[in-house]
Design a protein around this motif. Structure first.
Motif, PDB file in Angstrom:
ATOM      1  N   ALA A   1      -5.313   8.747  -0.775  1.00 30.07           N
ATOM      2  CA  ALA A   1      -5.181   9.934  -0.098  1.00 30.07           C
ATOM      3  C   ALA A   1      -4.330   9.565   1.362  1.00 30.07           C
ATOM      4  O   ALA A   1      -4.434   9.730   2.353  1.00 30.07           O
ATOM      5  N   GLY A   2      -5.138   7.911   1.586  1.00 28.55           N
ATOM      6  CA  GLY A   2      -4.913   7.820   3.389  1.00 28.55           C
ATOM      7  C   GLY A   2      -6.176   7.344   4.174  1.00 28.55           C
ATOM      8  O   GLY A   2      -5.822   8.313   5.256  1.00 28.55           O
ATOM      9  N   ILE A   3      -6.993   8.120   3.344  1.00 27.16           N
ATOM     10  CA  ILE A   3      -8.176   9.140   4.259  1.00 27.16           C
ATOM     11  C   ILE A   3      -9.229   7.925   4.267  1.00 27.16           C
ATOM     12  O   ILE A   3      -9.717   7.017   3.215  1.00 27.16           O
ATOM     13  N   HIS A   4      -9.594   7.022   5.753  1.00 25.92           N
ATOM     14  CA  HIS A   4     -10.619   6.204   5.565  1.00 25.92           C
ATOM     15  C   HIS A   4     -11.612   6.448   6.192  1.00 25.92           C
ATOM     16  O   HIS A   4     -12.243   7.571   6.762  1.00 25.92           O
ATOM     17  N   PHE A   5     -12.610   6.305   6.013  1.00 25.07           N
ATOM     18  CA  PHE A   5     -14.436   6.547   6.135  1.00 25.07           C
ATOM     19  C   PHE A   5     -15.466   5.359   7.484  1.00 25.07           C
ATOM     20  O   PHE A   5     -14.966   4.326   7.571  1.00 25.07           O
ATOM     21  N   LYS A   6     -15.480   6.146   8.143  1.00 21.08           N
ATOM     22  CA  LYS A   6     -16.470   5.333   9.224  1.00 21.08           C
ATOM     23  C   LYS A   6     -17.660   6.227   9.472  1.00 21.08           C
ATOM     24  O   LYS A   6     -18.453   7.366   9.434  1.00 21.08           O
ATOM     25  N   PRO A   7     -18.941   5.287   9.750  1.00 25.44           N
ATOM     26  CA  PRO A   7     -20.116   6.076  10.115  1.00 25.44           C
ATOM     27  C   PRO A   7     -19.656   6.321  11.816  1.00 25.44           C
ATOM     28  O   PRO A   7     -19.789   5.934  12.279  1.00 25.44           O
ATOM     29  N   GLY A   8     -20.814   7.708  11.634  1.00 27.02           N
ATOM     30  CA  GLY A   8     -20.762   8.206  12.943  1.00 27.02           C
ATOM     31  C   GLY A   8     -21.888   7.706  14.264  1.00 27.02           C
ATOM     32  O   GLY A   8     -23.031   6.300  13.673  1.00 27.02           O
TER      33      GLY A   8
ATOM     34  N   ILE B   1      -9.144  18.191   5.459  1.00 25.62           N
ATOM     35  CA  ILE B   1      -8.958  17.579   3.780  1.00 25.62           C
ATOM     36  C   ILE B   1      -8.407  17.810   3.134  1.00 25.62           C
ATOM     37  O   ILE B   1      -7.111  17.048   2.403  1.00 25.62           O
ATOM     38  N   ASP B   2      -8.572  19.330   2.607  1.00 27.87           N
ATOM     39  CA  ASP B   2      -6.924  19.449   1.238  1.00 27.87           C
ATOM     40  C   ASP B   2      -5.506  19.915   2.196  1.00 27.87           C
ATOM     41  O   ASP B   2      -4.807  19.592   1.800  1.00 27.87           O
ATOM     42  N   LYS B   3      -5.463  20.056   3.558  1.00 23.40           N
ATOM     43  CA  LYS B   3      -4.648  19.966   3.961  1.00 23.40           C
ATOM     44  C   LYS B   3      -4.228  18.826   3.950  1.00 23.40           C
ATOM     45  O   LYS B   3      -2.796  18.552   3.825  1.00 23.40           O
ATOM     46  N   HIS B   4      -4.124  17.394   4.237  1.00 19.05           N
ATOM     47  CA  HIS B   4      -4.402  16.840   4.279  1.00 19.05           C
ATOM     48  C   HIS B   4      -3.137  15.822   3.190  1.00 19.05           C
ATOM     49  O   HIS B   4      -2.760  15.352   2.472  1.00 19.05           O
ATOM     50  N   CYS B   5      -4.552  15.763   1.953  1.00 18.61           N
ATOM     51  CA  CYS B   5      -4.392  15.974   0.544  1.00 18.61           C
ATOM     52  C   CYS B   5      -3.153  16.337  -0.232  1.00 18.61           C
ATOM     53  O   CYS B   5      -2.517  16.186  -1.540  1.00 18.61           O
TER      54      CYS B   5
ATOM     55  N   SER C   1      -0.140  17.427   1.979  1.00 15.90           N
ATOM     56  CA  SER C   1       0.962  16.842   1.717  1.00 15.90           C
ATOM     57  C   SER C   1       1.347  15.688   1.512  1.00 15.90           C
ATOM     58  O   SER C   1       0.595  14.807   0.983  1.00 15.90           O
ATOM     59  N   LYS C   2       3.017  16.213   0.493  1.00 16.68           N
ATOM     60  CA  LYS C   2       3.204  14.852  -0.053  1.00 16.68           C
ATOM     61  C   LYS C   2       3.938  13.623   1.063  1.00 16.68           C
ATOM     62  O   LYS C   2       3.517  12.594   0.033  1.00 16.68           O
ATOM     63  N   ARG C   3       4.097  13.865   2.103  1.00 13.83           N
ATOM     64  CA  ARG C   3       4.466  13.095   2.345  1.00 13.83           C
ATOM     65  C   ARG C   3       3.117  11.927   2.821  1.00 13.83           C
ATOM     66  O   ARG C   3       3.429  10.600   2.918  1.00 13.83           O
ATOM     67  N   LYS C   4       2.453  12.721   3.347  1.00 14.89           N
ATOM     68  CA  LYS C   4       1.148  11.847   4.283  1.00 14.89           C
ATOM     69  C   LYS C   4       1.050  11.059   2.630  1.00 14.89           C
ATOM     70  O   LYS C   4      -0.243  10.098   2.427  1.00 14.89           O
ATOM     71  N   ILE C   5       0.782  11.089   1.659  1.00 19.90           N
ATOM     72  CA  ILE C   5      -0.023  11.029  -0.028  1.00 19.90           C
ATOM     73  C   ILE C   5       1.428  10.160  -0.085  1.00 19.90           C
ATOM     74  O   ILE C   5       0.813   8.732  -0.327  1.00 19.90           O
ATOM     75  N   TRP C   6       2.549  10.907   0.161  1.00 19.63           N
ATOM     76  CA  TRP C   6       3.372   9.302  -0.147  1.00 19.63           C
ATOM     77  C   TRP C   6       3.813   8.054   1.130  1.00 19.63           C
ATOM     78  O   TRP C   6       3.352   7.026   0.099  1.00 19.63           O
ATOM     79  N   ILE C   7       2.948   8.342   2.129  1.00 13.98           N
ATOM     80  CA  ILE C   7       3.115   6.672   3.262  1.00 13.98           C
ATOM     81  C   ILE C   7       1.387   6.236   2.810  1.00 13.98           C
ATOM     82  O   ILE C   7       1.709   5.065   3.020  1.00 13.98           O
ATOM     83  N   ALA C   8       0.799   7.100   2.412  1.00 11.69           N
ATOM     84  CA  ALA C   8      -0.771   6.397   1.932  1.00 11.69           C
ATOM     85  C   ALA C   8      -0.692   5.385   0.464  1.00 11.69           C
ATOM     86  O   ALA C   8      -0.818   4.193   0.659  1.00 11.69           O
TER      87      ALA C   8
END
Length: 181
Positions: free
Chosen positions: A46-53, A166-170, A172-179
């Motif tokens: 879904a275009g979400i990346h991970f990073k250690p804090g 996370i829910d709002k991002h997932c 979003s059809k536009r963000k998923i399409w871009i991802a």
């Protein structure tokens, strides 16, 4: 006011892992909304990346939007032979009377369990430096989180902002399409 000595050794460990002010009032369950849980690989698709804090506090979970993608920042933790007993003891300590009732460790374990369903999810988080695996295979760590978090009831206020974003991002059809593009 005089500083009190900790009541238990687990209290000392817990104070290093949990920010007591992390979970504010309000939550997806209390607003009538439903926050879904998605695995790390689903979030990656879904275009979400991970990073250690930078912090190792289990409550320091952040989610930030960017133009077309997003970043989920998680505290780095080491998984080894002592991890299971350490987490189980902390969960048991949180369930005792006269202890903080925020269920911070329990909520963190439930959140991580939602991210880690299979070895592929663990591999993604390990490759980003979030989970440092000294236990064995990625599947063993996935099984560890799935076993520890079974039947746990997290604080409904825990990570509510992160889950909502996370829910709002997932959703979003536009963000998923871009991802996917």
């Amino acid at each position: 006011m005089r500083n009190q000595l900790p009541a238990h050794l687990l209290e000392i460990l817990r104070t290093h892992l949990i920010n007591p002010k992390a979970f504010l009032i309000g939550g997806c369950y209390l607003r009538g909304d439903w926050c879904s849980y998605r695995s790390a690989m689903e979030l990656k698709r879904a275009g979400i990346h991970f990073k250690p804090g930078k912090s190792r506090r289990l409550t320091d979970v952040r989610f930030n939007f960017f133009h077309c993608s997003a970043l989920l920042t998680l505290p780095p933790i080491t998984i080894d032979d002592s991890t299971k007993s350490e987490f189980l003891n902390l969960v048991a300590y949180e369930a005792c009377p006269d202890t903080p009732d925020d269920f911070g460790v329990t909520s963190y374990l439930s959140f991580m369990d939602s991210l880690i369903d299979h070895a592929e999810d663990m591999k993604e988080l390990r490759s980003k430096g979030i989970l440092l695996n000294f236990l064995g295979s990625d599947q063993e760590v996935a099984d560890l989180f799935n076993e520890i978090a079974r039947d746990l009831v997290p604080n409904p206020h825990a990570f509510v902002d992160v889950k909502d974003k996370i829910d709002k991002h997932c959703n979003s059809k536009r963000k998923i399409w871009i991802a996917e593009w």
